[in-house]
Design a protein around this motif. Structure first.
Motif, PDB file in Angstrom:
ATOM      1  N   GLU A   1       0.864  -1.170   0.000  1.00  0.00           N
ATOM      2  CA  GLU A   1       0.000   0.000   0.000  1.00  0.00           C
ATOM      3  C   GLU A   1       0.907   1.228   0.000  1.00  0.00           C
ATOM      4  O   GLU A   1       1.846   1.315   0.775  1.00  0.00           O
ATOM      5  CB  GLU A   1      -0.885   0.020   1.236  1.00  0.00           C
ATOM      6  N   ILE A   2       0.604   2.143  -0.863  1.00  0.00           N
ATOM      7  CA  ILE A   2       1.453   3.331  -0.991  1.00  0.00           C
ATOM      8  C   ILE A   2       1.261   4.235   0.223  1.00  0.00           C
ATOM      9  O   ILE A   2       0.133   4.622   0.539  1.00  0.00           O
ATOM     10  CB  ILE A   2       1.122   4.088  -2.279  1.00  0.00           C
ATOM     11  N   PRO A   3       2.347   4.547   0.923  1.00  0.00           N
ATOM     12  CA  PRO A   3       2.202   5.431   2.092  1.00  0.00           C
ATOM     13  C   PRO A   3       1.878   6.858   1.660  1.00  0.00           C
ATOM     14  O   PRO A   3       2.211   7.287   0.562  1.00  0.00           O
ATOM     15  CB  PRO A   3       3.581   5.359   2.761  1.00  0.00           C
ATOM     16  N   GLU A   4       1.238   7.559   2.539  1.00  0.00           N
ATOM     17  CA  GLU A   4       0.889   8.942   2.242  1.00  0.00           C
ATOM     18  C   GLU A   4       2.036   9.848   2.659  1.00  0.00           C
ATOM     19  O   GLU A   4       2.667   9.641   3.692  1.00  0.00           O
ATOM     20  CB  GLU A   4      -0.381   9.335   2.981  1.00  0.00           C
ATOM     21  N   LEU A   5       2.272  10.839   1.851  1.00  0.00           N
ATOM     22  CA  LEU A   5       3.310  11.814   2.165  1.00  0.00           C
ATOM     23  C   LEU A   5       2.719  12.941   2.993  1.00  0.00           C
ATOM     24  O   LEU A   5       1.568  13.337   2.788  1.00  0.00           O
ATOM     25  CB  LEU A   5       3.910  12.384   0.876  1.00  0.00           C
ATOM     26  N   SER A   6       3.517  13.455   3.887  1.00  0.00           N
ATOM     27  CA  SER A   6       3.042  14.585   4.690  1.00  0.00           C
ATOM     28  C   SER A   6       3.087  15.860   3.858  1.00  0.00           C
ATOM     29  O   SER A   6       3.691  15.917   2.789  1.00  0.00           O
ATOM     30  CB  SER A   6       3.901  14.735   5.940  1.00  0.00           C
ATOM     31  N   ASP A   7       2.457  16.886   4.384  1.00  0.00           N
ATOM     32  CA  ASP A   7       2.446  18.170   3.686  1.00  0.00           C
ATOM     33  C   ASP A   7       3.854  18.750   3.584  1.00  0.00           C
ATOM     34  O   ASP A   7       4.196  19.389   2.591  1.00  0.00           O
ATOM     35  CB  ASP A   7       1.534  19.161   4.401  1.00  0.00           C
ATOM     36  N   ILE A   8       4.659  18.521   4.591  1.00  0.00           N
ATOM     37  CA  ILE A   8       6.035  19.023   4.573  1.00  0.00           C
ATOM     38  C   ILE A   8       6.844  18.321   3.484  1.00  0.00           C
ATOM     39  O   ILE A   8       7.615  18.965   2.768  1.00  0.00           O
ATOM     40  CB  ILE A   8       6.694  18.848   5.961  1.00  0.00           C
ATOM     41  N   GLN A   9       6.670  17.020   3.340  1.00  0.00           N
ATOM     42  CA  GLN A   9       7.375  16.291   2.286  1.00  0.00           C
ATOM     43  C   GLN A   9       6.961  16.786   0.903  1.00  0.00           C
ATOM     44  O   GLN A   9       7.805  16.944   0.023  1.00  0.00           O
ATOM     45  CB  GLN A   9       7.102  14.792   2.397  1.00  0.00           C
ATOM     46  N   ILE A  10       5.681  17.030   0.726  1.00  0.00           N
ATOM     47  CA  ILE A  10       5.201  17.516  -0.563  1.00  0.00           C
ATOM     48  C   ILE A  10       5.775  18.898  -0.859  1.00  0.00           C
ATOM     49  O   ILE A  10       6.221  19.176  -1.973  1.00  0.00           O
ATOM     50  CB  ILE A  10       3.658  17.531  -0.593  1.00  0.00           C
ATOM     51  N   LYS A  11       5.810  19.769   0.156  1.00  0.00           N
ATOM     52  CA  LYS A  11       6.398  21.093  -0.032  1.00  0.00           C
ATOM     53  C   LYS A  11       7.884  21.000  -0.349  1.00  0.00           C
ATOM     54  O   LYS A  11       8.392  21.735  -1.205  1.00  0.00           O
ATOM     55  CB  LYS A  11       6.180  21.954   1.201  1.00  0.00           C
ATOM     56  N   LEU A  12       8.594  20.093   0.323  1.00  0.00           N
ATOM     57  CA  LEU A  12      10.022  19.931   0.054  1.00  0.00           C
ATOM     58  C   LEU A  12      10.281  19.405  -1.355  1.00  0.00           C
ATOM     59  O   LEU A  12      11.249  19.809  -2.006  1.00  0.00           O
ATOM     60  CB  LEU A  12      10.661  19.004   1.089  1.00  0.00           C
ATOM     61  N   ILE A  13       9.435  18.515  -1.828  1.00  0.00           N
ATOM     62  CA  ILE A  13       9.576  18.007  -3.201  1.00  0.00           C
ATOM     63  C   ILE A  13       9.373  19.138  -4.197  1.00  0.00           C
ATOM     64  O   ILE A  13      10.138  19.290  -5.157  1.00  0.00           O
ATOM     65  CB  ILE A  13       8.588  16.856  -3.449  1.00  0.00           C
ATOM     66  N   LYS A  14       8.370  19.968  -3.964  1.00  0.00           N
ATOM     67  CA  LYS A  14       8.107  21.086  -4.864  1.00  0.00           C
ATOM     68  C   LYS A  14       9.236  22.112  -4.821  1.00  0.00           C
ATOM     69  O   LYS A  14       9.680  22.605  -5.867  1.00  0.00           O
ATOM     70  CB  LYS A  14       6.771  21.752  -4.509  1.00  0.00           C
ATOM     71  N   ILE A  15       9.711  22.430  -3.631  1.00  0.00           N
ATOM     72  CA  ILE A  15      10.802  23.394  -3.496  1.00  0.00           C
ATOM     73  C   ILE A  15      12.073  22.863  -4.144  1.00  0.00           C
ATOM     74  O   ILE A  15      12.782  23.602  -4.843  1.00  0.00           O
ATOM     75  CB  ILE A  15      11.028  23.737  -2.004  1.00  0.00           C
ATOM     76  N   SER A  16      12.352  21.591  -3.938  1.00  0.00           N
ATOM     77  CA  SER A  16      13.565  21.032  -4.533  1.00  0.00           C
ATOM     78  C   SER A  16      13.487  20.983  -6.049  1.00  0.00           C
ATOM     79  O   SER A  16      14.499  21.162  -6.734  1.00  0.00           O
ATOM     80  CB  SER A  16      13.857  19.644  -3.968  1.00  0.00           C
ATOM     81  N   SER A  17      12.291  20.781  -6.604  1.00  0.00           N
ATOM     82  CA  SER A  17      12.179  20.787  -8.058  1.00  0.00           C
ATOM     83  C   SER A  17      12.384  22.191  -8.616  1.00  0.00           C
ATOM     84  O   SER A  17      13.022  22.362  -9.657  1.00  0.00           O
ATOM     85  CB  SER A  17      10.838  20.210  -8.502  1.00  0.00           C
ATOM     86  N   VAL A  18      11.883  23.206  -7.929  1.00  0.00           N
ATOM     87  CA  VAL A  18      12.106  24.582  -8.372  1.00  0.00           C
ATOM     88  C   VAL A  18      13.582  24.952  -8.259  1.00  0.00           C
ATOM     89  O   VAL A  18      14.158  25.551  -9.176  1.00  0.00           O
ATOM     90  CB  VAL A  18      11.217  25.560  -7.563  1.00  0.00           C
TER      91      VAL A  18
END
Length: 83
Positions: free
Chosen positions: A37-54
């Protein structure tokens, strides 16, 4: 060298734009098979992924500009021989 960087830029920008709009999908890219089952990412992880992509897109753009400037800068003339 400039051609190599430009060709390499295509998948880098595609992956960064994809991770900007689909952070959860890009996080589990090629590793989804490890989870039942795919674990859910926290809001902080999602923000870090977006920031790192930028940040990656900004840094990669700087690298492309530096390589382009280096590629189009003429070489200095050779010094006259002392003979």
């Amino acid at each position: 060298m400039l051609f190599f960087i430009i060709v390499l830029s295509i998948p880098v920008y595609i992956f960064c734009i994809w991770s900007l709009y689909e952070p959860e999908e890009s996080f589990f890219f090629l590793s989804r098979w490890r989870f039942k089952e795919i674990p859910e990412l926290s809001d902080i992880q999602i923000k870090l992924i977006k920031i790192s992509s930028v940040i990656t897109m900004i840094l990669w753009t700087i690298i492309v500009i530096i390589v382009a400037i280096d590629a189009f800068t003429p070489d200095p003339p050779l010094p006259p021989s002392m003979s």
